[in-house]
Design a protein around this motif. Structure first.
Motif, mmCIF file in Angstrom:
data_model
loop_
_atom_site.group_PDB
_atom_site.id
_atom_site.type_symbol
_atom_site.label_atom_id
_atom_site.label_comp_id
_atom_site.label_asym_id
_atom_site.label_seq_id
_atom_site.Cartn_x
_atom_site.Cartn_y
_atom_site.Cartn_z
ATOM 1 N N VAL A 85 81.334 52.172 33.275
ATOM 2 C CA VAL A 85 79.730 51.966 32.851
ATOM 3 C C VAL A 85 79.210 53.548 32.935
ATOM 4 O O VAL A 85 79.415 54.014 34.182
ATOM 5 N N VAL A 86 78.575 54.012 31.854
ATOM 6 C CA VAL A 86 77.828 55.284 32.242
ATOM 7 C C VAL A 86 76.250 54.896 32.374
ATOM 8 O O VAL A 86 75.662 54.179 31.814
ATOM 9 N N ALA A 122 69.262 53.686 32.928
ATOM 10 C CA ALA A 122 69.608 53.071 31.688
ATOM 11 C C ALA A 122 71.290 53.056 31.830
ATOM 12 O O ALA A 122 72.013 53.933 32.398
ATOM 13 N N GLU A 123 72.051 51.834 31.547
ATOM 14 C CA GLU A 123 73.087 51.420 31.835
ATOM 15 C C GLU A 123 73.923 51.109 30.352
ATOM 16 O O GLU A 123 73.317 50.447 29.630
ATOM 17 N N TYR A 124 75.046 51.999 30.094
ATOM 18 C CA TYR A 124 75.787 51.731 28.789
ATOM 19 C C TYR A 124 77.139 51.377 29.168
ATOM 20 O O TYR A 124 77.785 51.706 29.965
ATOM 21 N N ARG A 125 77.642 50.234 28.128
ATOM 22 C CA ARG A 125 78.807 49.713 28.047
ATOM 23 C C ARG A 125 79.628 49.817 26.768
ATOM 24 O O ARG A 125 78.791 49.685 25.894
ATOM 25 N N TRP A 131 79.090 52.406 22.189
ATOM 26 C CA TRP A 131 78.340 52.172 23.632
ATOM 27 C C TRP A 131 76.909 51.584 23.344
ATOM 28 O O TRP A 131 75.868 52.143 22.460
ATOM 29 N N GLU A 132 76.493 50.571 24.251
ATOM 30 C CA GLU A 132 75.337 49.967 24.181
ATOM 31 C C GLU A 132 74.800 50.139 25.388
ATOM 32 O O GLU A 132 75.410 49.835 26.465
ATOM 33 N N GLY A 133 73.317 50.036 25.458
ATOM 34 C CA GLY A 133 72.696 49.856 26.857
ATOM 35 C C GLY A 133 71.215 50.177 26.676
ATOM 36 O O GLY A 133 70.686 50.664 25.552
ATOM 37 N N GLY A 134 70.540 50.379 27.806
ATOM 38 C CA GLY A 134 68.991 50.644 27.658
ATOM 39 C C GLY A 134 68.598 50.220 29.204
ATOM 40 O O GLY A 134 69.232 49.902 30.034
ATOM 41 N N SER A 135 67.120 50.089 29.323
ATOM 42 C CA SER A 135 66.416 49.879 30.385
ATOM 43 C C SER A 135 65.267 49.410 30.332
ATOM 44 O O SER A 135 64.881 49.769 29.025
ATOM 45 N N VAL A 136 64.508 48.786 31.284
ATOM 46 C CA VAL A 136 62.866 48.585 30.969
ATOM 47 C C VAL A 136 62.409 49.148 32.304
ATOM 48 O O VAL A 136 62.915 49.030 33.453
ATOM 49 N N SER A 137 61.364 50.242 31.966
ATOM 50 C CA SER A 137 60.631 50.820 33.158
ATOM 51 C C SER A 137 59.407 50.528 33.020
ATOM 52 O O SER A 137 58.755 50.356 32.137
ATOM 53 N N MET A 138 58.739 50.447 34.571
ATOM 54 C CA MET A 138 57.298 50.081 34.629
ATOM 55 C C MET A 138 56.854 51.533 34.850
ATOM 56 O O MET A 138 57.158 51.830 36.020
ATOM 57 N N PHE A 139 56.141 52.158 33.953
ATOM 58 C CA PHE A 139 55.625 53.603 34.353
ATOM 59 C C PHE A 139 54.155 53.461 35.221
ATOM 60 O O PHE A 139 54.084 54.441 35.909
ATOM 61 N N SER A 140 53.457 52.179 35.076
ATOM 62 C CA SER A 140 52.730 51.871 35.727
ATOM 63 C C SER A 140 52.541 50.406 35.854
ATOM 64 O O SER A 140 53.347 49.751 35.269
ATOM 65 N N PRO A 141 51.705 49.633 36.670
ATOM 66 C CA PRO A 141 51.484 48.068 36.764
ATOM 67 C C PRO A 141 51.236 47.537 35.427
ATOM 68 O O PRO A 141 51.595 46.389 35.194
ATOM 69 N N VAL A 142 50.813 48.175 34.282
ATOM 70 C CA VAL A 142 50.419 47.787 33.025
ATOM 71 C C VAL A 142 51.232 48.650 32.075
ATOM 72 O O VAL A 142 50.954 48.263 30.664
#
Length: 183
Positions: A85-86, A122-125, A131-142
């Protein structure tokens, strides 16, 4: 070649979506940005990297042009690999952030680098040669940033969006498809 080096070799270089732009224009669409990525490994600009550190740092310079205006978005990323996993971690840009690029990046100590507190790694497999992957980030509460990417020898497919209070403020209805310009 290691898994990490194979992965990085896919994304290192110069890319743009000019082919996608031409295809969209043929369909009458002019609302999609022209986008360029310049991805350059920069470990040589980082001193004091521990001998057992196996990560690869990269400066990503992104340029988006729409309505005759170009916006740049530089980033400093580090890629690591564990059990196939990258992982992509984002780092705060060291020193001067205005006009940051691989060319303007000054030498910096590994010990002075700070991981971004806002970005979820983000993790890629590898799935069927892609290679597929990504992430969801909360930069602030909204403020939510969503990233999903697919990397292959043929192209880089990038989907990014920002939502403020659940309303999309940035992003496109389809991924940006980057093709390699040069290495």
């Amino acid at each position: 070649m290691s898994i990490l080096h194979e992965f990085v070799s896919l994304i290192e270089g110069e890319f743009d979506n000019s082919q996608q732009i031409e295809e969209l224009k043929a369909l009458g669409r002019t609302d999609f940005p022209f986008a360029e990525h310049v991805n350059t490994v920069c470990n040589e600009k980082i001193t004091d990297i521990p001998p057992d550190f196996g990560g690869i740092f990269m400066v990503e310079e992104s340029y988006y042009t729409s309505n005759g205006r170009t916006h740049s978005s530089p980033h400093l990323f580090c890629f690591t690999e564990h059990d196939g996993v990258v992982t992509l971690s984002s780092y705060d840009i060291p020193g001067k952030t205005k006009d940051f690029s691989w060319k303007t990046m000054e030498s910096v100590s590994f010990n002075d680098l700070q991981k971004s507190q806002k970005f979820t790694p983000a993790e890629y497999r590898l799935q069927d040669g892609v290679w597929e992957g990504g992430s969801v980030s909360m930069f602030s509460p909204v403020l939510k940033f969503s990233l999903f990417e697919r990397f292959s020898p043929e192209q880089l497919e990038v989907s990014e969006s920002m939502e403020m209070n659940g309303k999309k403020t940035f992003g496109f209805d389809q991924p940006i498809i980057y093709k390699r310009k040069s290495r």
